[in-house]
Every structure is written in structure tokens, then in C-alpha cells.
Design an enzyme around this catalytic site. Structure first.
Site, PDB file in Angstrom:
ATOM      1  N   ASN A 184      -1.454 -61.098 -24.554  1.00 44.13           N
ATOM      2  CA  ASN A 184      -1.147 -60.905 -23.125  1.00 44.13           C
ATOM      3  C   ASN A 184      -0.994 -62.292 -22.502  1.00 44.13           C
ATOM      4  O   ASN A 184      -1.982 -62.980 -22.283  1.00 44.13           O
ATOM      5  CB  ASN A 184      -2.313 -60.130 -22.481  1.00 44.13           C
ATOM      6  CG  ASN A 184      -2.170 -60.034 -20.969  1.00 44.13           C
ATOM      7  OD1 ASN A 184      -1.101 -60.302 -20.413  1.00 44.13           O
ATOM      8  ND2 ASN A 184      -3.246 -59.640 -20.301  1.00 44.13           N
ATOM      9  N   LYS A 202      -0.088 -62.975 -19.613  1.00 42.49           N
ATOM     10  CA  LYS A 202      -0.363 -62.929 -18.153  1.00 42.49           C
ATOM     11  C   LYS A 202       0.748 -63.665 -17.405  1.00 42.49           C
ATOM     12  O   LYS A 202       1.900 -63.639 -17.838  1.00 42.49           O
ATOM     13  CB  LYS A 202      -1.747 -63.509 -17.858  1.00 42.49           C
ATOM     14  CG  LYS A 202      -2.837 -62.916 -18.747  1.00 42.49           C
ATOM     15  CD  LYS A 202      -4.221 -63.236 -18.274  1.00 42.49           C
ATOM     16  CE  LYS A 202      -5.234 -62.735 -19.292  1.00 42.49           C
ATOM     17  NZ  LYS A 202      -6.575 -62.693 -18.800  1.00 42.49           N
ATOM     18  N   HIS A 214      -4.847 -53.006 -16.740  1.00 40.01           N
ATOM     19  CA  HIS A 214      -5.616 -54.229 -17.032  1.00 40.01           C
ATOM     20  C   HIS A 214      -6.602 -54.462 -15.880  1.00 40.01           C
ATOM     21  O   HIS A 214      -6.284 -54.223 -14.718  1.00 40.01           O
ATOM     22  CB  HIS A 214      -4.675 -55.428 -17.184  1.00 40.01           C
ATOM     23  CG  HIS A 214      -5.369 -56.630 -17.745  1.00 40.01           C
ATOM     24  ND1 HIS A 214      -6.166 -57.440 -16.966  1.00 40.01           N
ATOM     25  CD2 HIS A 214      -5.418 -57.134 -19.003  1.00 40.01           C
ATOM     26  CE1 HIS A 214      -6.666 -58.397 -17.739  1.00 40.01           C
ATOM     27  NE2 HIS A 214      -6.223 -58.242 -18.971  1.00 40.01           N
ATOM     28  N   GLU A 269      -7.497 -57.006 -14.386  1.00 42.05           N
ATOM     29  CA  GLU A 269      -7.034 -57.912 -13.317  1.00 42.05           C
ATOM     30  C   GLU A 269      -6.195 -57.141 -12.303  1.00 42.05           C
ATOM     31  O   GLU A 269      -6.228 -57.428 -11.105  1.00 42.05           O
ATOM     32  CB  GLU A 269      -6.243 -59.083 -13.934  1.00 42.05           C
ATOM     33  CG  GLU A 269      -7.198 -60.084 -14.597  1.00 42.05           C
ATOM     34  CD  GLU A 269      -6.571 -60.952 -15.677  1.00 42.05           C
ATOM     35  OE1 GLU A 269      -5.335 -60.989 -15.800  1.00 42.05           O
ATOM     36  OE2 GLU A 269      -7.346 -61.590 -16.422  1.00 42.05           O
ATOM     37  N   GLU A 328     -11.938 -53.732 -22.921  1.00 47.37           N
ATOM     38  CA  GLU A 328     -12.075 -55.122 -22.492  1.00 47.37           C
ATOM     39  C   GLU A 328     -13.207 -55.238 -21.464  1.00 47.37           C
ATOM     40  O   GLU A 328     -13.000 -54.967 -20.281  1.00 47.37           O
ATOM     41  CB  GLU A 328     -10.780 -55.597 -21.831  1.00 47.37           C
ATOM     42  CG  GLU A 328      -9.575 -55.550 -22.729  1.00 47.37           C
ATOM     43  CD  GLU A 328      -8.514 -56.560 -22.296  1.00 47.37           C
ATOM     44  OE1 GLU A 328      -8.204 -57.448 -23.097  1.00 47.37           O
ATOM     45  OE2 GLU A 328      -8.032 -56.472 -21.150  1.00 47.37           O
ATOM     46  N   GLY A 357     -11.668 -64.135 -20.400  1.00 50.24           N
ATOM     47  CA  GLY A 357     -11.457 -65.520 -19.966  1.00 50.24           C
ATOM     48  C   GLY A 357     -12.732 -66.324 -19.767  1.00 50.24           C
ATOM     49  O   GLY A 357     -12.697 -67.409 -19.191  1.00 50.24           O
ATOM     50  N   SER A 369     -12.055 -62.754 -24.648  1.00 49.19           N
ATOM     51  CA  SER A 369     -12.443 -63.987 -25.337  1.00 49.19           C
ATOM     52  C   SER A 369     -12.367 -63.878 -26.862  1.00 49.19           C
ATOM     53  O   SER A 369     -13.193 -64.459 -27.570  1.00 49.19           O
ATOM     54  CB  SER A 369     -13.834 -64.447 -24.884  1.00 49.19           C
ATOM     55  OG  SER A 369     -13.793 -64.801 -23.515  1.00 49.19           O
TER      56      SER A 369
HETATM   57  C1  PEP Z   1      -7.079 -60.244 -21.363  1.00 51.42           C
HETATM   58  O1  PEP Z   1      -6.919 -60.662 -20.232  1.00 51.42           O
HETATM   59  O2  PEP Z   1      -6.559 -59.170 -21.718  1.00 51.42           O
HETATM   60  C2  PEP Z   1      -7.893 -61.037 -22.273  1.00 51.42           C
HETATM   61  C3  PEP Z   1      -8.400 -60.446 -23.314  1.00 51.42           C
HETATM   62  O3  PEP Z   1      -8.086 -62.357 -21.949  1.00 51.42           O
HETATM   63  P1  PEP Z   1      -8.895 -63.475 -22.788  1.00 51.42           P
HETATM   64  O4  PEP Z   1      -8.564 -63.263 -24.244  1.00 51.42           O
HETATM   65  O5  PEP Z   1      -8.387 -64.783 -22.285  1.00 51.42           O
HETATM   66  O6  PEP Z   1     -10.333 -63.237 -22.522  1.00 51.42           O
END
Ligand code: PEP
Length: 251
Positions: A12, A14, A99, A101, A169, A175, A214
């Protein structure tokens, strides 16, 4: 009967990526075609402006393209939004919906996420439906209930006949460099699997459940072998071809 599931690793990007970022795609394609054949389906979800380019340039290396969101409607007066059919028309085969976010920034509800997933299926895309708890919800011991409610509300009935993917997630892991323990991941993925099989029977046993939050070259091997983890959704570490390739190779 045990169902064999081919893992899927999705990146992703983003709101990161210009046409110049396609150099990373070219680098990844080179690694995927010269190294050992990947044991996972590889998907990159870049910004909508370069979905077509990713679909075109990734094809020869087996890299598939996905969108990061879609509108529930097929067309109309929705300035700034993108329809699932437009992503499909650009060459996407997947789309992330729900997601955290977007749930946080735009107040997207489970009902809206379900409508987006239905639109994706209607356009021939495979929705990657995201769920996950906040840190406060986990600390209060409510993580499994929160995720169960999100799943019940966000997955459309059409999942009985069509392919959907679930991405667990934990919001506090996105992040931040922090991840749940392998036991916590196993427990949550097991709970998601039970919910999917209760609702969709044999079909639910074959739904991919991705872990996201992460996921990095350093922890991918360990996390990707946890029971009922059928791949990963990768944010930050998908931006660099070398890191993303290491995660893919960890499958
Ligand atoms: C995400 O935003 O879907 C994600 C998993 O981000 P990160 O791997 O940077 O934690």
C-alpha cells in the site's frame, strides 16, 4: 479438509508515488524475474494516478495492480472520488477498502465499507477489506469483539460467490514499528477464520487473511508463518523494492 491458500503480499503506497517511483517497480520486477519464483501473489496499490502504469509495467513480472479506495457508486456527481469500474478500466485487479486511515479521516462506517466492497466485486475487482482495533480497545480486552463487529458489518454477502480478502491491521501497529506478539496475531487470525467459516462455510476456509502493521524485512519471516496468516498488507516497507522483495521472499 484442509484448504491450501496461496499467500498474497500487497504493498500500500498510500499517498506516495510519482511517475518516477516506477523505477522502484522496475527494480522489483527485475528481482522477481531473476530470483527464485515468488511463492506469493504480488500486488501493488499505488496512488490512482499511476495505477495504469503499474498494471502495464508490472504485468511481465506478475505484479498485479490495486487501488487504495473506491466509491460505492458506479458513476455520478462525486467530485474527487474514483469508481471501482475506473480502477478496473485502468488495469487494477484489487482494491483496498476500509483502511483505518480512511475510517479515521473520513469517518467511513462498516456499512459504507461493505457498499464499497460490493461495488468492487460488481466491477470485477477483489476487495481487500481492512479491519483492526485501536490500542485502547486492545488494552480493554475488546480487540476480538471490535474486529468481529467490523467483519460482520464490512464483508458483503457476495463473498459467498466472489473472492474477497481480509486484512487484519491493528491500528496501533500501523506505521509505528510496533507489532502484536505472534500469539496475539494467531489468536486474532484464528478468530477471524472462525467467523468466516461460520458465515461462509467452506468458502470462508479459503479466504485470505492478511496481517498488516509494521511488517518489515526483519519480522516478515516470523509473522508470515503464523497460523491463518495468508500474506501481508505492507505500507512503508513496500516503497523500497529491496525491502518489499525481502518480505515477498519470506513467504
Ligand atoms: C498500512 O497502512 O496498511 C500499513 C500496514 O502500514 P505500515 O506497514 O507502514 O505499518
Amino acid at each position: 479438509m484442509t484448504t491450501t491458500i496461496t499467500p498474497l503480499i500487497a504493498g500500500n503506497w498510500k499517498m506516495n508515488g510519482l511517475r518516477g517511483s516506477l523505477d522502484e517497480l522496475t527494480a522489483l520486477a527485475g528481482m522477481l524475474t531473476t530470483g527464485e519464483a515468488p511463492r506469493a501473489v504480488v500486488v501493488i496499490c499505488p496512488p490512482a494516478t499511476i495505477v495504469a502504469a503499474v498494471a502495464r509495467q508490472g504485468a511481465s513480472a506478475g505484479i498485479l495492480a490495486g487501488g487504495q479506495d473506491c466509491h460505492a457508486a458506479a458513476s455520478g456527481a462525486h467530485t474527487g472520488d474514483i469508481a471501482a469500474g475506473m480502477l478496473a478500466d485502468a488495469g487494477a485487479q484489487y482494491v483496498i477498502v476500509g483502511h483505518s486511515e480512511r475510517r479515521a479521516a473520513y469517518g467511513e462506517t462498516d456499512e459504507q465499507v461493505r457498499a464499497k466492497a460490493e461495488a468492487a466485486i460488481g466491477a470485477g475487482l477483489k476487495p481487500i477489506i481492512c479491519v483492526g482495533e485501536t490500542e485502547a480497545e486492545r488494552d480493554a480486552g475488546n480487540a476480538e469483539d471490535v474486529v468481529a463487529n467490523q467483519l460482520a458489518g464490512s464483508i458483503p454477502d457476495a463473498a459467498e460467490q466472489h473472492e474477497v480478502i481480509v486484512a487484519y491491521e491493528p491500528i496501533w501497529a500501523i506505521g509505528t514499528g510496533r507489532t502484536p506478539s505472534n500469539d496475539d496475531i494467531a489468536q486474532m487470525h484464528g478468530s477471524i477464520r472462525r467467523q468466516l467459516t461460520d458465515r461462509f462455510g467452506e468458502k470462508g476456509a479459503g479466504v485470505r487473511i492478511l496481517y498488516g502493521g509494521s511488517l518489515k524485512p526483519q519480522n516478515a519471516r516470523e509473522i508470515l508463518q503464523v497460523e491463518n496468516v495468508n500474506g501481508g498488507l505492507v505500507g512503508g516497507a513496500s516503497l523500497l523494492a529491496k525491502d518489499f522483495y525481502t518480505i515477498i521472499s519470506a513467504v
